[in-house]
Structures are given as C-alpha cells and as structure tokens.
Design an enzyme around this catalytic site. Structure first.
Site, mmCIF file in Angstrom:
data_model
loop_
_atom_site.group_PDB
_atom_site.id
_atom_site.type_symbol
_atom_site.label_atom_id
_atom_site.label_comp_id
_atom_site.label_asym_id
_atom_site.label_seq_id
_atom_site.Cartn_x
_atom_site.Cartn_y
_atom_site.Cartn_z
ATOM 1 N N ASP A 68 30.956 -4.225 -2.837
ATOM 2 C CA ASP A 68 31.186 -3.191 -3.709
ATOM 3 C C ASP A 68 31.946 -2.312 -4.316
ATOM 4 O O ASP A 68 32.890 -1.499 -2.539
ATOM 5 C CB ASP A 68 29.746 -2.787 -4.223
ATOM 6 C CG ASP A 68 29.216 -1.329 -3.421
ATOM 7 O OD1 ASP A 68 28.958 -1.453 -1.702
ATOM 8 O OD2 ASP A 68 29.140 -0.138 -3.297
ATOM 9 N N ASP A 99 39.322 -0.348 0.228
ATOM 10 C CA ASP A 99 38.023 0.699 0.192
ATOM 11 C C ASP A 99 37.320 -0.736 -0.278
ATOM 12 O O ASP A 99 36.406 -0.561 -1.547
ATOM 13 C CB ASP A 99 37.241 1.434 -0.711
ATOM 14 C CG ASP A 99 37.084 2.283 -0.276
ATOM 15 O OD1 ASP A 99 35.403 1.804 1.083
ATOM 16 O OD2 ASP A 99 36.200 2.962 -1.186
ATOM 17 N N GLU A 133 27.176 1.067 -1.721
ATOM 18 C CA GLU A 133 27.340 1.628 -1.212
ATOM 19 C C GLU A 133 28.696 2.991 -1.766
ATOM 20 O O GLU A 133 27.888 3.960 -2.124
ATOM 21 C CB GLU A 133 28.384 1.578 0.217
ATOM 22 C CG GLU A 133 28.530 2.451 1.316
ATOM 23 C CD GLU A 133 29.883 3.771 0.909
ATOM 24 O OE1 GLU A 133 30.150 4.249 1.730
ATOM 25 O OE2 GLU A 133 31.229 3.297 -0.739
#
Length: 375
Positions: A68, A99, A133
């Site tokens: 995610d 990320d 997350e």
C-alpha cells in the site's frame, strides 16, 4: 533501462494501491514467488490483503514489506502522473517508488536469483507482505504475526524493506525503533458566559499549569542505542467558536516516542500523577501503537552490514530514530529485525522518486544477505 528490478517496480507503481487497497500488487508478487517454488498462504483480514510465503525449512529469514501507498496529493503538481512510472536522469518517479515498491521488487528479484543459484538452500526463505501499513495497520502485519505465533511458526531473522537510507543506499540501517504511545485527554469544566467566570469553570485555565509542567518534563536520558524519549502535543481543541462563551471541555492529544529506558506503564503513571497533582477532572484514553525494540549485533545485523560494505564500500550507521514500522510487530516473535531500504528523502512527497541504480544495488544486497543466512 532494461532491468528486472526496475521493470517489476514499474509494474507495481502502475497499480494505485492506496491503503488498504492492494490493487493487484500481491497477485503479481505471488505469481513470481510461486514460479520459483514458494508455498503461498493468503491471510486476509477485513479489507486488508496479506500473504505469508515460504520455501525450504529450518532457520528462517523473512523479508517483510507493504504494497500500500499514501495518497499522491495534487496529481497536477507531479512531473508525471503519480501512478505512471517514469525514469528521468536515472531517477524513477512514481508513488511508492521509495516507500516501498522498489524494495518489494528488489526482494523478489533477489529471491529469484538466490533460488536459481541455491535450489537446495539449507534454511527457509519467507515473505510477509501486507496492504495495510500506511493507514491504520490494524489488519495487516500485526494480525499475520498473531496468527503465526498462535501456531508456533518459526521466524529467526526478518529484514524489513522500509526506506532506511539517507544519502546513499545502505548508509543507515535501522536495528530498532522507539515505542509510540498516544494520550487522548479531555479536561472537564463548566461552560459559561465569559462575563461571569465565577459561574463557570474554564478547563483551559485549569489545564494550563498542568500542560506547562508536562512539556517541561525530562522523561529520560538517551542511551547507547536510543535518543531520549520525546513528548509532543499534537492537537488541542476547546471552545464553541464564540467569543463570549467559555468552553466546557478541553481536548489535548499528545504522543510519546519512548526508548527502552521507560515502559508505557511508567509514562502513564507519571501523567496520571500529574493530573491528580493539579486536581483536574479528566477522562483519558491511551493508544499504544508499538513497544520499543532493539536488535543487537548478531547474525542478521552482521549479514546486513557485510552486504552494505561489500557493495557500497561504506560502514552503515545502526540507528533507531524515526517513526514506527511493522518491525515492531515482527519483533514480538523473538526474531532479529533490521530495516534496510532505499533513500527516504522523497517518501510521501510530491514527485516521490528513487535512484534506479540504487534498486539494482539493493537487490544485490538482499541476495547477499540470503546467501549468508539461509544458503
């Protein structure tokens, strides 16, 4: 640029996996892992997709990450659409590039190369991947860890692919994280007219000395591994918006990032004692999002340091700074946990990007770590 790591990263970026929506990223990873002999167990909870995959048996090295991403913000401010990966001057742009879709791609390609060279590896290689997350993290890694612990699953080492680096890949390795404790505090008073304060009880005035003392507390000293515990007020709310009404309640939210010098219970006790000292009427709610954890020098840290030194010829710093990560949940299994990932300068920002060469380097580092621990 033709490179399996870059190509897989681009495929992942094209899937707009806004937390907790996986948008097909995990299906792509699962297909690649099953093709090299991994057994895959989907472990979905509520709206969150997770999977646990493994190959081999024995001492276990897991790679952990999340598919995610955070929202891109104003897409018009990006140099290219955020979910259309683009390489410019060697930099790969796209939401999730750093990320952490770049890390995921590096992990999978490293595993493919490792299995090709060591088809009969002696240890067990595993993956723990979640789509939750960046948001609540309620149904992601924490739930998978609880399920694995309930059946006594073995996990010796875990490498989390969070973007740990500052200037060059591998210059910083996170071998621990501080704990995070949030206090939601409501101070109760009596609403009234500002011209008649004797008929009211202003909670802002009552709480001011308490807050002044709270922010002045030195909670602990730093130690060899952690900076000193910090407390920051995040939100304060009171009043009706009218200039002639005193508020009936004051809401204050503050967060502690705490080291191994303290426990969450010690912090709570000190705050409650201070509230009683100032004779406040209050309601309090605590949220512990993670305990501090530390992985001392051992097989995992040594393997990670060796991989960085081998490929980048630098000695990484071992730090515990920054926010929380899913490593805090995995550490509960008794595993050694370390974070190694790309440069974090643009994470969550407009025009998030990563050096494409860094992802290629990261895949080599990950493979070398596998070779040291489970070959």
């Amino acid at each position: 640029m033709s490179c399996p790591v870059i190509e897989l990263t681009q495929q992942l970026i094209r899937r707009p996996s806004l937390s907790p929506d996986d948008a097909g990223c995990q299906a792509l990873l699962i297909e690649r892992l099953q093709a090299i002999g991994f057994t895959v167990e989907r472990m979905d909870f509520a709206d969150t997709q997770n999977f646990w995959a493994w190959r081999g048996q024995g001492e276990t090295l897991a790679f952990a990450g999340h598919t995610d991403v955070v929202p891109p913000g104003d897409a018009d401010r990006w140099i290219n659409p955020p979910f259309e990966p683009t390489i410019r001057d060697g930099m790969l742009f796209g939401r999730g590039a750093a990320d952490m879709k770049g890390s995921l791609a590096a992990m999978v390609v490293a595993a493919e190369r490792f299995v090709a060279q060591h088809p009969n590896h002696t240890g067990r290689l595993a993956f723990l991947i979640t789509s939750d997350e960046e948001a609540s993290a309620h149904n992601g890694t924490v739930k998978v860890v609880e399920a694995l612990m309930a059946r006594n699953e073995r996990l010796d080492y875990c490498l989390v692919g969070e973007p740990s680096s500052i200037e060059v890949v591998g210059d910083v390795v996170k071998n621990g994280r501080r704990g995070s404790l949030t206090c939601n505090l409501t101070i109760h008073g009596v609403q009234g007219h500002v011209a008649y304060p004797h008929l009211a009880d202003n909670p802002v005035h009552r709480a001011a000395p308490f807050l002044n003392e709270l922010v002045a507390i030195e909670w602990d000293q730093s130690n060899e591994f952690f900076p000193a515990t910090s407390m920051q007020i995040a939100n304060i709310q009171a009043g009706t918006g009218s200039n002639n009404v005193t508020p009936g309640e004051l809401f204050v939210q503050f967060n502690f990032r705490f080291s191994t010098e303290l426990t969450d219970e010690m912090i709570k006790a000190q705050v409650l004692a201070l509230l009683e000292k100032h004779q406040l009427r209050y309601t309090v709610d605590w949220w512990l999002s993670g305990q501090p954890f530390l992985t001392a020098r051992g097989k995992l840290v040594d393997a990670v340091v060796n991989a960085v030194e081998h490929y980048n010829e630098i000695k990484p710093q071992l730090l515990t700074t920054g926010g929380t990560s899913d490593g805090r949940f995995i550490a509960r299994m008794g595993a050694q946990v370390v974070e190694l990932g790309p440069v974090n300068a643009t994470i969550h920002k407009i025009n998030e990007c990563v050096n494409a060469a860094d992802l290629q380097l990261l895949a080599r580092m990950y493979q070398r770590i596998m070779e040291q621990l489970v070959a």
